[in-house]
Write an enzyme that holds these catalytic residues in place. Structure first.
Site, PDB file in Angstrom:
ATOM      1  N   CYS A  93       0.789  -1.222   0.000  1.00 57.66           N
ATOM      2  CA  CYS A  93       0.000   0.000   0.000  1.00 57.66           C
ATOM      3  C   CYS A  93       0.835   1.293   0.000  1.00 57.66           C
ATOM      4  O   CYS A  93       1.432   1.621  -1.004  1.00 57.66           O
ATOM      5  CB  CYS A  93      -1.025  -0.020   1.117  1.00 57.66           C
ATOM      6  SG  CYS A  93      -2.359   1.154   0.794  1.00 57.66           S
ATOM      7  N   HIS A 144      -3.586  -5.385   2.161  1.00 65.05           N
ATOM      8  CA  HIS A 144      -3.192  -5.411   3.574  1.00 65.05           C
ATOM      9  C   HIS A 144      -3.774  -6.659   4.202  1.00 65.05           C
ATOM     10  O   HIS A 144      -4.279  -7.526   3.537  1.00 65.05           O
ATOM     11  CB  HIS A 144      -3.848  -4.257   4.340  1.00 65.05           C
ATOM     12  CG  HIS A 144      -3.346  -2.926   4.036  1.00 65.05           C
ATOM     13  ND1 HIS A 144      -2.152  -2.468   4.489  1.00 65.05           N
ATOM     14  CD2 HIS A 144      -3.896  -1.911   3.341  1.00 65.05           C
ATOM     15  CE1 HIS A 144      -1.996  -1.215   4.099  1.00 65.05           C
ATOM     16  NE2 HIS A 144      -3.025  -0.861   3.397  1.00 65.05           N
TER      17      HIS A 144
HETATM   18  N1  GLN Z   1      -2.140   7.054   2.031  1.00 68.74           N
HETATM   19  C1  GLN Z   1      -2.263   6.152   0.944  1.00 68.74           C
HETATM   20  C2  GLN Z   1      -3.617   6.223   0.229  1.00 68.74           C
HETATM   21  O1  GLN Z   1      -4.603   6.558   0.854  1.00 68.74           O
HETATM   22  C3  GLN Z   1      -1.958   4.720   1.420  1.00 68.74           C
HETATM   23  C4  GLN Z   1      -2.924   4.232   2.464  1.00 68.74           C
HETATM   24  C5  GLN Z   1      -2.564   2.894   3.040  1.00 68.74           C
HETATM   25  O2  GLN Z   1      -1.393   2.481   3.177  1.00 68.74           O
HETATM   26  N2  GLN Z   1      -3.594   2.188   3.445  1.00 68.74           N
HETATM   27  O3  GLN Z   1      -3.685   5.935  -0.940  1.00 68.74           O
END
Ligand code: GLN
Length: 250
Positions: free
Chosen positions: A94, A195
């Site tokens: 992510c 995740h």
């Molecule tokens: N901040 C990033 C987004 O919203 C990654 C979010 C995350 O790692 N869940 O795209």
């Protein structure tokens, strides 16, 4: 054998207990008689000695954490790219995955520098893409496997022409909610929005990463001894079913 893992910015990028992926790698390595030595890499790390790490790992984070570490991560870019070109494995999740591309324009419009390891760029959109995801992957020719996980991102990731995705979206949004692609693969490096953490419910990917890391060190590809994985298969099934019942894409 001792498998050396470089865990990038563990104190900043660990959303949804992404650190659990390291625990899975460590246990699955130990069950085959290998030790995982995990070394934290962060802002103070003076470069990356060539060939030292067999596997790199970077977890996810919110825009705020990404903003804090992006310049320091980009400063490690030469070492990271050289490591992967030299055959080290990598898993990026992510927020970490986004920063391994060329750049990430976050929700406030700031352009964060990336590592340039994956041929892609990410731009945040208005609507977050949240929910269970199911992918079909073919990391080795002829071996199709599914990956189940959970995504929550505002970033839309656009792969360059010719870039290899990690998989095709069977259910969920994936990279951008439109292309049908999820994640990116470059050699032994894998980036993904999944995740969950990802590896407890997808043990085949954990073993693929371990086998690549071992091959980096020994120069030989070894078949890892199979494990029972009943609970893991059940977890995969529950997660895959949740993704399927969520319906199609975007
Ligand atoms: N901040 C990033 C987004 O919203 C990654 C979010 C995350 O790692 N869940 O795209």
């Amino acid at each position: 054998m001792k498998i050396v893992v470089g865990h990038l910015f563990p104190d900043y990028l660990n959303i949804y207990a992404d650190r659990g992926n390291i625990a899975v790698l460590a246990r699955r390595a130990a069950w085959r008689g290998h030790e995982l030595e995990v070394r934290a890499l962060g802002a103070g790390s003076a470069g990356l000695p060539p060939g030292e790490h067999d596997l790199f790992y970077i977890g996810g984070g919110q825009d705020r954490e990404q903003e804090l570490i992006a310049p320091a991560l980009a400063a490690l870019g030469d070492g990271l790219r050289a490591g992967v070109e030299g055959g080290a494995a990598l898993l990026g999740v992510c927020g970490g995955y986004q920063l391994l591309g060329r750049s990430y324009r976050d929700q406030s419009g700031d352009e964060l520098p990336g590592v340039g390891l994956f041929p892609l760029r990410t731009v945040a959109g208005e609507r977050r893409m949240i929910g269970d995801v199911l992918l079909e992957c073919e990391l080795e020719p002829g071996e199709r496997r599914t990956l189940a996980g959970f995504e929550n991102h505002a970033g839309r990731t656009h792969l360059d022409e010719g870039a290899e995705p990690l998989g095709r979206v069977l259910a969920g949004f994936g990279n951008d909610g439109e292309s049908g692609f999820e994640g990116c693969r470059a050699g032994r490096a894998i980036g993904t929005y999944l995740h969950g953490p990802l590896l407890p419910r997808n043990p085949w990917l954990a073993d693929w990463l371990l086998a690549q890391a071992i091959a980096h060190q020994t120069g030989e590809f070894v078949e890892l001894e199979p494990l029972a994985d009943d609970l893991e298969a059940e977890a995969h099934g529950v997660s895959a079913e949740r993704a399927r019942s969520r319906g199609g894409r975007y």
